[in-house]
Scaffold this motif. Structure first.
Motif, PDB file in Angstrom:
ATOM      1  N   TYR A  58       0.828  -1.209   0.000  1.00 51.75           N
ATOM      2  CA  TYR A  58       0.000   0.000   0.000  1.00 51.75           C
ATOM      3  C   TYR A  58       0.862   1.259   0.000  1.00 51.75           C
ATOM      4  CZ  TYR A  58      -3.314   3.533   1.483  1.00 51.75           C
ATOM      5  OH  TYR A  58      -4.069   4.674   1.554  1.00 51.75           O
ATOM      6  N   CYS A  59       1.919   1.266   0.793  1.00 52.13           N
ATOM      7  CA  CYS A  59       2.770   2.451   0.880  1.00 52.13           C
ATOM      8  C   CYS A  59       3.559   2.684  -0.403  1.00 52.13           C
ATOM      9  CB  CYS A  59       3.732   2.328   2.058  1.00 52.13           C
ATOM     10  SG  CYS A  59       2.928   2.460   3.653  1.00 52.13           S
ATOM     11  N   LEU A  60       3.875   1.625  -1.126  1.00 51.38           N
ATOM     12  CA  LEU A  60       4.690   1.768  -2.330  1.00 51.38           C
ATOM     13  C   LEU A  60       3.883   1.805  -3.617  1.00 51.38           C
ATOM     14  CD1 LEU A  60       7.601  -0.659  -1.418  1.00 51.38           C
ATOM     15  CD2 LEU A  60       7.539   1.832  -1.204  1.00 51.38           C
ATOM     16  N   LYS A  61       2.551   1.757  -3.524  1.00 53.21           N
ATOM     17  CA  LYS A  61       1.739   1.647  -4.736  1.00 53.21           C
ATOM     18  C   LYS A  61       1.851   2.861  -5.650  1.00 53.21           C
ATOM     19  CE  LYS A  61      -2.454   3.477  -2.828  1.00 53.21           C
ATOM     20  NZ  LYS A  61      -3.852   3.493  -2.805  1.00 53.21           N
ATOM     21  N   PHE A  66       9.203   5.661 -13.022  1.00 52.32           N
ATOM     22  CA  PHE A  66       9.610   6.097 -14.352  1.00 52.32           C
ATOM     23  C   PHE A  66      10.109   7.531 -14.382  1.00 52.32           C
ATOM     24  CE2 PHE A  66       6.470   2.703 -15.229  1.00 52.32           C
ATOM     25  CZ  PHE A  66       7.358   1.803 -15.771  1.00 52.32           C
ATOM     26  N   VAL A  67      10.074   8.220 -13.250  1.00 57.31           N
ATOM     27  CA  VAL A  67      10.607   9.582 -13.152  1.00 57.31           C
ATOM     28  C   VAL A  67      11.611   9.625 -12.009  1.00 57.31           C
ATOM     29  CG1 VAL A  67       8.544  10.692 -14.104  1.00 57.31           C
ATOM     30  CG2 VAL A  67       8.704  10.341 -11.661  1.00 57.31           C
ATOM     31  N   SER A  68      12.502  10.587 -12.077  1.00 54.30           N
ATOM     32  CA  SER A  68      13.542  10.717 -11.053  1.00 54.30           C
ATOM     33  C   SER A  68      12.901  10.916  -9.690  1.00 54.30           C
ATOM     34  CB  SER A  68      14.440  11.897 -11.392  1.00 54.30           C
ATOM     35  OG  SER A  68      15.486  11.998 -10.475  1.00 54.30           O
ATOM     36  N   PRO A  69      13.369  10.312  -8.648  1.00 57.86           N
ATOM     37  CA  PRO A  69      14.532   9.449  -8.447  1.00 57.86           C
ATOM     38  C   PRO A  69      14.252   7.967  -8.639  1.00 57.86           C
ATOM     39  CG  PRO A  69      13.687  10.048  -6.315  1.00 57.86           C
ATOM     40  CD  PRO A  69      12.815  10.728  -7.352  1.00 57.86           C
ATOM     41  N   HIS A  70      13.215   7.610  -9.384  1.00 57.96           N
ATOM     42  CA  HIS A  70      12.926   6.235  -9.800  1.00 57.96           C
ATOM     43  C   HIS A  70      12.675   5.271  -8.646  1.00 57.96           C
ATOM     44  CE1 HIS A  70      13.955   7.587 -13.785  1.00 57.96           C
ATOM     45  NE2 HIS A  70      15.129   8.003 -13.337  1.00 57.96           N
ATOM     46  N   GLY A  71      12.174   5.755  -7.528  1.00 62.05           N
ATOM     47  CA  GLY A  71      11.863   4.881  -6.401  1.00 62.05           C
ATOM     48  C   GLY A  71      13.068   4.428  -5.603  1.00 62.05           C
ATOM     49  N   GLU A  74      12.713   4.935  -1.718  1.00 61.35           N
ATOM     50  CA  GLU A  74      11.779   3.968  -1.163  1.00 61.35           C
ATOM     51  C   GLU A  74      12.409   2.581  -1.091  1.00 61.35           C
ATOM     52  OE1 GLU A  74      11.096   6.180  -3.506  1.00 61.35           O
ATOM     53  OE2 GLU A  74       9.305   7.276  -2.874  1.00 61.35           O
ATOM     54  N   PHE A  75      13.078   2.185  -2.180  1.00 60.65           N
ATOM     55  CA  PHE A  75      13.713   0.863  -2.204  1.00 60.65           C
ATOM     56  C   PHE A  75      14.783   0.745  -1.121  1.00 60.65           C
ATOM     57  CE2 PHE A  75      17.262  -1.816  -3.558  1.00 60.65           C
ATOM     58  CZ  PHE A  75      16.613  -3.039  -3.605  1.00 60.65           C
ATOM     59  N   LEU A  76      15.617   1.777  -0.988  1.00 60.48           N
ATOM     60  CA  LEU A  76      16.677   1.734   0.032  1.00 60.48           C
ATOM     61  C   LEU A  76      16.087   1.668   1.436  1.00 60.48           C
ATOM     62  CD1 LEU A  76      19.250   4.293  -1.423  1.00 60.48           C
ATOM     63  CD2 LEU A  76      19.468   1.808  -1.290  1.00 60.48           C
ATOM     64  N   ALA A  77      15.044   2.471   1.689  1.00 54.78           N
ATOM     65  CA  ALA A  77      14.432   2.475   3.020  1.00 54.78           C
ATOM     66  C   ALA A  77      13.800   1.125   3.341  1.00 54.78           C
ATOM     67  CB  ALA A  77      13.393   3.590   3.118  1.00 54.78           C
ATOM     68  N   VAL A  78      13.117   0.520   2.375  1.00 57.60           N
ATOM     69  CA  VAL A  78      12.503  -0.791   2.595  1.00 57.60           C
ATOM     70  C   VAL A  78      13.588  -1.850   2.814  1.00 57.60           C
ATOM     71  CG1 VAL A  78      11.182  -2.635   1.484  1.00 57.60           C
ATOM     72  CG2 VAL A  78      10.338  -0.297   1.416  1.00 57.60           C
ATOM     73  N   ALA A  79      14.654  -1.790   2.008  1.00 54.45           N
ATOM     74  CA  ALA A  79      15.730  -2.775   2.138  1.00 54.45           C
ATOM     75  C   ALA A  79      16.418  -2.666   3.502  1.00 54.45           C
ATOM     76  CB  ALA A  79      16.745  -2.592   1.016  1.00 54.45           C
ATOM     77  N   VAL A  80      16.681  -1.437   3.950  1.00 49.96           N
ATOM     78  CA  VAL A  80      17.322  -1.244   5.255  1.00 49.96           C
ATOM     79  C   VAL A  80      16.393  -1.698   6.377  1.00 49.96           C
ATOM     80  CG1 VAL A  80      18.092   0.531   6.886  1.00 49.96           C
ATOM     81  CG2 VAL A  80      18.933   0.546   4.532  1.00 49.96           C
ATOM     82  N   GLN A 107      14.794  14.458   1.731  1.00 49.23           N
ATOM     83  CA  GLN A 107      15.076  15.857   2.019  1.00 49.23           C
ATOM     84  C   GLN A 107      16.467  16.298   1.598  1.00 49.23           C
ATOM     85  OE1 GLN A 107      12.835  18.065   3.184  1.00 49.23           O
ATOM     86  NE2 GLN A 107      11.335  16.417   3.018  1.00 49.23           N
ATOM     87  N   VAL A 108      17.471  15.451   1.745  1.00 46.41           N
ATOM     88  CA  VAL A 108      18.855  15.858   1.562  1.00 46.41           C
ATOM     89  C   VAL A 108      19.456  15.354   0.251  1.00 46.41           C
ATOM     90  CG1 VAL A 108      21.180  15.777   2.545  1.00 46.41           C
ATOM     91  CG2 VAL A 108      19.194  15.993   4.050  1.00 46.41           C
ATOM     92  N   VAL A 109      19.262  14.083  -0.049  1.00 44.95           N
ATOM     93  CA  VAL A 109      19.948  13.482  -1.182  1.00 44.95           C
ATOM     94  C   VAL A 109      19.195  13.702  -2.493  1.00 44.95           C
ATOM     95  CG1 VAL A 109      20.862  11.334  -2.115  1.00 44.95           C
ATOM     96  CG2 VAL A 109      21.018  11.793   0.332  1.00 44.95           C
ATOM     97  N   PHE A 110      17.911  13.376  -2.512  1.00 47.40           N
ATOM     98  CA  PHE A 110      17.169  13.438  -3.779  1.00 47.40           C
ATOM     99  C   PHE A 110      16.359  14.692  -3.848  1.00 47.40           C
ATOM    100  CE2 PHE A 110      18.121   8.925  -3.302  1.00 47.40           C
ATOM    101  CZ  PHE A 110      18.640   8.650  -4.546  1.00 47.40           C
TER     102      PHE A 110
END
Length: 110
Positions: A58-61, A66-71, A74-80, A107-110
């Protein structure tokens, strides 16, 4: 619609009693010493991961892949979060670190 103090107190009392009731009900239904049915034991084991899985989906739906930063955040946060949970088995730690990482990345990186 403005709510007066009496109505606010009634609402708070109703919510508190309902919350307390849902917490007490299982102990009344399955008192100490009474065998818990196998179906309830099974549901206790599988519902938590199932609900967490549904929340992740639900959170990632609406993640824009297809647009920057291409998810990527979200992927890094879920993986961590998943990695920390598997490693430390601590819900509060894994969710807290994953959320903080996601907020930092957005906020900082993307």
């Amino acid at each position: 619609m403005p709510v007066n103090a009496a109505l606010s107190a009634i609402i708070i009392l109703a919510v508190a009693l309902t919350t307390f009731g849902t917490r007490v009900f299982p102990f009344l239904l399955f008192p100490e010493g009474k065998e818990i049915p196998p179906v309830i034991q099974y549901l206790g084991k599988v519902l938590t991961p199932a609900v967490i899985g549904m929340l992740v989906v639900y959170c990632l739906k609406n993640t824009p892949v297809f647009v920057s930063p291409h998810g990527i955040p979200e992927f890094l946060a879920v993986a961590v979060t998943a990695g920390l949970h598997v490693w430390k088995r601590n819900n509060l730690l894994s969710i807290g670190v994953g959320t903080a990482l996601y907020m930092f990345l957005i906020q900082v990186v993307f």
